[in-house]
Design a protein around this motif. Sequence first.
Motif, PDB file in Angstrom:
ATOM      1  N   MET A   1       0.836  -1.202   0.000  1.00 11.69           N
ATOM      2  CA  MET A   1       0.000   0.000   0.000  1.00 11.69           C
ATOM      3  C   MET A   1       0.871   1.252   0.000  1.00 11.69           C
ATOM      4  O   MET A   1       0.601   2.212  -0.725  1.00 11.69           O
ATOM      5  CB  MET A   1      -0.886  -0.059   1.243  1.00 11.69           C
ATOM      6  N   LEU A   2       1.951   1.206   0.801  1.00  6.52           N
ATOM      7  CA  LEU A   2       2.837   2.371   0.888  1.00  6.52           C
ATOM      8  C   LEU A   2       3.485   2.643  -0.466  1.00  6.52           C
ATOM      9  O   LEU A   2       3.544   3.791  -0.931  1.00  6.52           O
ATOM     10  CB  LEU A   2       3.899   2.153   1.961  1.00  6.52           C
ATOM     11  N   VAL A   3       3.959   1.560  -1.087  1.00  4.59           N
ATOM     12  CA  VAL A   3       4.590   1.721  -2.404  1.00  4.59           C
ATOM     13  C   VAL A   3       3.584   2.300  -3.387  1.00  4.59           C
ATOM     14  O   VAL A   3       3.869   3.256  -4.123  1.00  4.59           O
ATOM     15  CB  VAL A   3       5.148   0.366  -2.898  1.00  4.59           C
ATOM     16  N   GLY A   4       2.374   1.717  -3.369  1.00  3.27           N
ATOM     17  CA  GLY A   4       1.317   2.187  -4.264  1.00  3.27           C
ATOM     18  C   GLY A   4       1.042   3.664  -4.075  1.00  3.27           C
ATOM     19  O   GLY A   4       0.974   4.444  -5.030  1.00  3.27           O
ATOM     20  N   LEU A   5       0.899   4.057  -2.806  1.00  2.00           N
ATOM     21  CA  LEU A   5       0.616   5.461  -2.492  1.00  2.00           C
ATOM     22  C   LEU A   5       1.751   6.349  -2.985  1.00  2.00           C
ATOM     23  O   LEU A   5       1.521   7.412  -3.574  1.00  2.00           O
ATOM     24  CB  LEU A   5       0.437   5.632  -0.980  1.00  2.00           C
ATOM     25  N   TRP A   6       2.963   5.901  -2.723  1.00  3.64           N
ATOM     26  CA  TRP A   6       4.127   6.691  -3.102  1.00  3.64           C
ATOM     27  C   TRP A   6       4.171   6.896  -4.613  1.00  3.64           C
ATOM     28  O   TRP A   6       4.341   8.018  -5.105  1.00  3.64           O
ATOM     29  CB  TRP A   6       5.401   6.005  -2.599  1.00  3.64           C
ATOM     30  N   LEU A   7       3.957   5.779  -5.335  1.00  2.20           N
ATOM     31  CA  LEU A   7       3.966   5.876  -6.799  1.00  2.20           C
ATOM     32  C   LEU A   7       2.863   6.810  -7.280  1.00  2.20           C
ATOM     33  O   LEU A   7       3.043   7.628  -8.178  1.00  2.20           O
ATOM     34  CB  LEU A   7       3.794   4.480  -7.420  1.00  2.20           C
TER      35      LEU A   7
ATOM     36  N   PHE B   1      -0.512  -2.005  -7.110  1.00  4.16           N
ATOM     37  CA  PHE B   1      -0.044  -1.778  -5.731  1.00  4.16           C
ATOM     38  C   PHE B   1      -1.131  -1.149  -4.869  1.00  4.16           C
ATOM     39  O   PHE B   1      -1.384  -1.568  -3.745  1.00  4.16           O
ATOM     40  CB  PHE B   1       1.207  -0.887  -5.746  1.00  4.16           C
ATOM     41  N   LEU B   2      -1.773  -0.116  -5.432  1.00  6.23           N
ATOM     42  CA  LEU B   2      -2.793   0.578  -4.649  1.00  6.23           C
ATOM     43  C   LEU B   2      -3.973  -0.323  -4.344  1.00  6.23           C
ATOM     44  O   LEU B   2      -4.361  -0.501  -3.186  1.00  6.23           O
ATOM     45  CB  LEU B   2      -3.287   1.808  -5.418  1.00  6.23           C
ATOM     46  N   GLY B   3      -4.520  -0.918  -5.427  1.00  4.87           N
ATOM     47  CA  GLY B   3      -5.703  -1.771  -5.247  1.00  4.87           C
ATOM     48  C   GLY B   3      -5.390  -2.984  -4.410  1.00  4.87           C
ATOM     49  O   GLY B   3      -6.069  -3.275  -3.424  1.00  4.87           O
ATOM     50  N   GLY B   4      -4.312  -3.679  -4.797  1.00  3.07           N
ATOM     51  CA  GLY B   4      -3.918  -4.901  -4.063  1.00  3.07           C
ATOM     52  C   GLY B   4      -3.586  -4.590  -2.619  1.00  3.07           C
ATOM     53  O   GLY B   4      -4.052  -5.258  -1.707  1.00  3.07           O
ATOM     54  N   GLY B   5      -2.791  -3.525  -2.463  1.00  7.76           N
ATOM     55  CA  GLY B   5      -2.383  -3.151  -1.098  1.00  7.76           C
ATOM     56  C   GLY B   5      -3.579  -2.799  -0.249  1.00  7.76           C
ATOM     57  O   GLY B   5      -3.707  -3.242   0.886  1.00  7.76           O
TER      58      GLY B   5
ATOM     59  N   ALA C   1      -5.617  -6.025   0.440  1.00  8.22           N
ATOM     60  CA  ALA C   1      -4.892  -6.951   1.320  1.00  8.22           C
ATOM     61  C   ALA C   1      -4.788  -6.379   2.727  1.00  8.22           C
ATOM     62  O   ALA C   1      -5.011  -7.089   3.724  1.00  8.22           O
ATOM     63  CB  ALA C   1      -3.501  -7.223   0.753  1.00  8.22           C
ATOM     64  N   SER C   2      -4.468  -5.074   2.817  1.00  5.04           N
ATOM     65  CA  SER C   2      -4.301  -4.514   4.157  1.00  5.04           C
ATOM     66  C   SER C   2      -5.636  -4.468   4.888  1.00  5.04           C
ATOM     67  O   SER C   2      -5.720  -4.840   6.059  1.00  5.04           O
ATOM     68  CB  SER C   2      -3.643  -3.137   4.092  1.00  5.04           C
ATOM     69  N   LEU C   3      -6.706  -4.069   4.184  1.00  9.05           N
ATOM     70  CA  LEU C   3      -8.007  -4.047   4.850  1.00  9.05           C
ATOM     71  C   LEU C   3      -8.404  -5.450   5.294  1.00  9.05           C
ATOM     72  O   LEU C   3      -8.903  -5.644   6.401  1.00  9.05           O
ATOM     73  CB  LEU C   3      -9.076  -3.466   3.909  1.00  9.05           C
ATOM     74  N   ALA C   4      -8.115  -6.427   4.434  1.00 14.85           N
ATOM     75  CA  ALA C   4      -8.447  -7.807   4.795  1.00 14.85           C
ATOM     76  C   ALA C   4      -7.682  -8.209   6.056  1.00 14.85           C
ATOM     77  O   ALA C   4      -8.233  -8.833   6.967  1.00 14.85           O
ATOM     78  CB  ALA C   4      -8.107  -8.753   3.653  1.00 14.85           C
ATOM     79  N   SER C   5      -6.406  -7.829   6.110  1.00 13.29           N
ATOM     80  CA  SER C   5      -5.609  -8.243   7.266  1.00 13.29           C
ATOM     81  C   SER C   5      -6.022  -7.491   8.522  1.00 13.29           C
ATOM     82  O   SER C   5      -5.760  -7.924   9.631  1.00 13.29           O
ATOM     83  CB  SER C   5      -4.110  -8.078   6.989  1.00 13.29           C
TER      84      SER C   5
END
Lengths: 423, 359, 153
Positions: free
Chosen positions: A409-415, C20-24, C27-31
Amino acid sequence: MATLRIKVRPFVSARPVWLAGLIVLGACLSYGQTVNSCLDCHSAQPGRLEVTPEKFSQDIHSQKGLTCTSCHGGDSSSYDPDQAMSRKAGWKGKVDRKQIPQLCGSCHSNPALMRQYNPSLRTDQLDQYHTSVHGKLLAAGDSKVAVCTDCHSVHDLRPPSDPRSTVNPVNVAKTCSRCHSDAAYMKQYGIPTDQFAKYNTSVHYDAMVVRGDLSAPTCTTCHGNHGAAPPGVDKVQNVCATCHAFQAQMYAKSTHAKAFQDASLPGCVVCHSNHAIHLPSDAMLGTGPSGVCMRCHTAGDHCDRARADILDNLTRLDASIKDADQSLRLAESAGMEVSAARLSQDQARDSLTKARVTIHTFQAALVNEDVQAGMKIADANLKAGQDAMVERNHRRIGLGICLIAIAMMLVGLWLYIKKLESK
Amino acid sequence: MISALIHWLDERLNLDGLIAPFKHKTVPTHRLSYWYFFGGITLFLFIIQVLTGILLLLYYRPGANEAFESVQYIVTRVQFGWLIRSVHAWSANLMIFTAFVHMFSVLFLKAYRKPRELTWVTGVVLLILVMGFGFSGYLLPWNTLAFFATKVGTEIAGQVPIIGKPMMIFLRGGEEVTGATLSRFFGFHVAVLPGLVTVLIAIHLFLVQRQGMSVPPKLDVKWTANPSERREMKFFPNFMLREMMAWYVAMGVLGALAAIFPWNLGVKADPFVSAPAGIKPEWYFMFMFQTLKVIPSKVWFVDGEVLGVLGCSLAGVLWLLLPFFESDPPARTKSWITGLSIFALVYVIGMSVYGYLAH
Amino acid sequence: MCADQTAQPKTSRRRAIELFLGGGLLASLASFIYPVLRFLVPPAVIDLGGDEVVAAKVGDIKPNSGKIFRFGSRPGLLILNNDGTYRALSATCTHLGCTVQYRPDLREIWCACHNGIYDLNGRNVSGPPPRPLTVFDVHLRGDEIVVNRKREA
């Protein structure tokens, strides 16, 4: 006694009459209707003759209504020393040591009389005393031995239940030691004087004084009190058995019981000693300095092998319990829940305690049964601890997954930010 | 589908109008910008506290007979109960820490100055309330350490002249720390404080929103002199996305702490055992606790404890009113507040460290 | 041509960001939500321990016999007498902390470790135990046998 009277008389008669009057007045004020001329004078006497009202009021006999004259005779209503301490009035003066047991017994051996004060109190103390070493020596003319007042004290005699009493369980050993630890005093009797010192290192002392367990044994528990005497070499196990019943039952059936009796060895004392009974340890089964078996047995024989077997089993169970404890502690410090296994560890420890008791059968197979029962529990608990650690690792994996998601998520946000701001 | 939903909502709520103030909002960009994140992180941790707190409420039972057992139950029997409780406990500590960081950063960046006095005041009150959260929440598991910490803490409150004793009895719900105290603290912790804090946070955020972000004075002078040097970013979405990253980092740290160092439960409180050795308050009370300890028992004719409590209270009130001691515009020579801030920071850290070393 | 070359990496980069955004996010919300959902499921064991515990169910225990139950972190002993009355005591021997048991043949409580014997009121009647066992209150709630720690007077 005559010399005493000669000394006292001029001393008292030299006082002006008004002083005597003042004393009477004071006595009347402080004691209401009761007049006790003995205490009025004796509270001012020096040294051993001093008996103050405060001291005597602590005495159980005083509290039950007995007075000085009950033991010493005389006339406590008279302030004339000649009249108060006259032989005609039945005055006995200082009671001769040899007469003390008889004097105390005159009431304490009379059930009809004692019933009026304390019906449940025993009345056989004097009879028992006659059977004791103290009583026998006294009868033989030795006045150094203990009589009633030596142990119970005098003029401030408290019931044994009073913690300040010299015969309260906690104080008994100290009371006995006043004579028995005095090497000079005991010299003529040729017995050791280190019993008190040894007792103070024992597990029984620890139970009594440190843990405050008043049922723990002190001198009189094994030797008797009024009938104090050594219990006898071949009867030691009976004495120990009054508390350690289980061990005694096992011992009685064992091969050692007969062997020790035949050899006139003092049962339990052979291994555990008498006054310095320490908390037994598995090392007593070993071959080291604290080992007891090999003092009699020869290395390599059938018994030595059984000894080694028992020791080995006990050591293994002890180690297993400690391993399991360690494993559970580790799991606990990692925040895992193992309270059920913790609780069941007590049962494993019970088995070890039981196995250590079973040693008194001197049969390796029986000890082993208890050990196996404990091993089973300890092993299960060890596994519970290990399982908890596995579970902890699962948690860490879970955390890892979560952290990966967060990193993603952090990488995604950063990008995304980069992209947004590159425009 | 999502865009349809957004459209549906937009038709009814005018979403653009709703975010409009955020869209206009900008955040100054400079080398100290990262201090701006700490307020947001504190808010995030507060949200975590509310959520995990509500979850814990599903199983927690107040009362001297049940509190410890119910927490034990949560930690041992409820699935992931250990995690929720650990997160709650860790998040509480991190929140107080970040609140302190936020306060000192505001102080050093001079963000409390006119027109932001009220933001400062609400902030300091929030910090005090958050510490109240910590103090009341600490007792709720009803373990030995918490029991005695509460006993000592309320005892100190009782030292204040005249109102101290009634205040102590009010806090304890009686003369002694008992189950009644636990009931009270539970009430403060889950009802009184959350209400107050939510209202104050709303005011605090509203003020921040109205006044915009403060620019450090030196930079402000420079930027006013030379407007072309001014660097800003949009609050939405640029700063918001960065703040989200900060929240995610906070979440990761929190999760790792909670999973690797689960919060200890301790031993059930027993009012009849003597206090265990080394009773010390939570770390955020340590500097005050240690201050009270170093004051001699008698100063002149005043009782040392009383003096300490009064001194601390006075310092707290002055701290609350700090922005009002500066003239407007602040004289450049009058840098005593900076000195005071540095002294306060060094004092708090020093006393805390001293407190831990002395124990 | 030129535009094509720059457009290619741009779309792949957007893909990466979306991934990254969608997956992250998912995944993070799921966790975060997974533990919460599991937390909401009430555990099978409802007993909290503490000052009250359900020691057994009626019928679990035969007359003139005993049962060890867990009371907090210590064992307790529940006894059903022949006359149908229940009795509950601490099962920790006051001598060296072994777990005691009910002896139907003696009608007494017995510690196997050192042959300590207590009567049914918990009084230490013979052997090494120095103190009586703590007695608990027992009452029935439905078919559950509930044991309470006695309130100190």
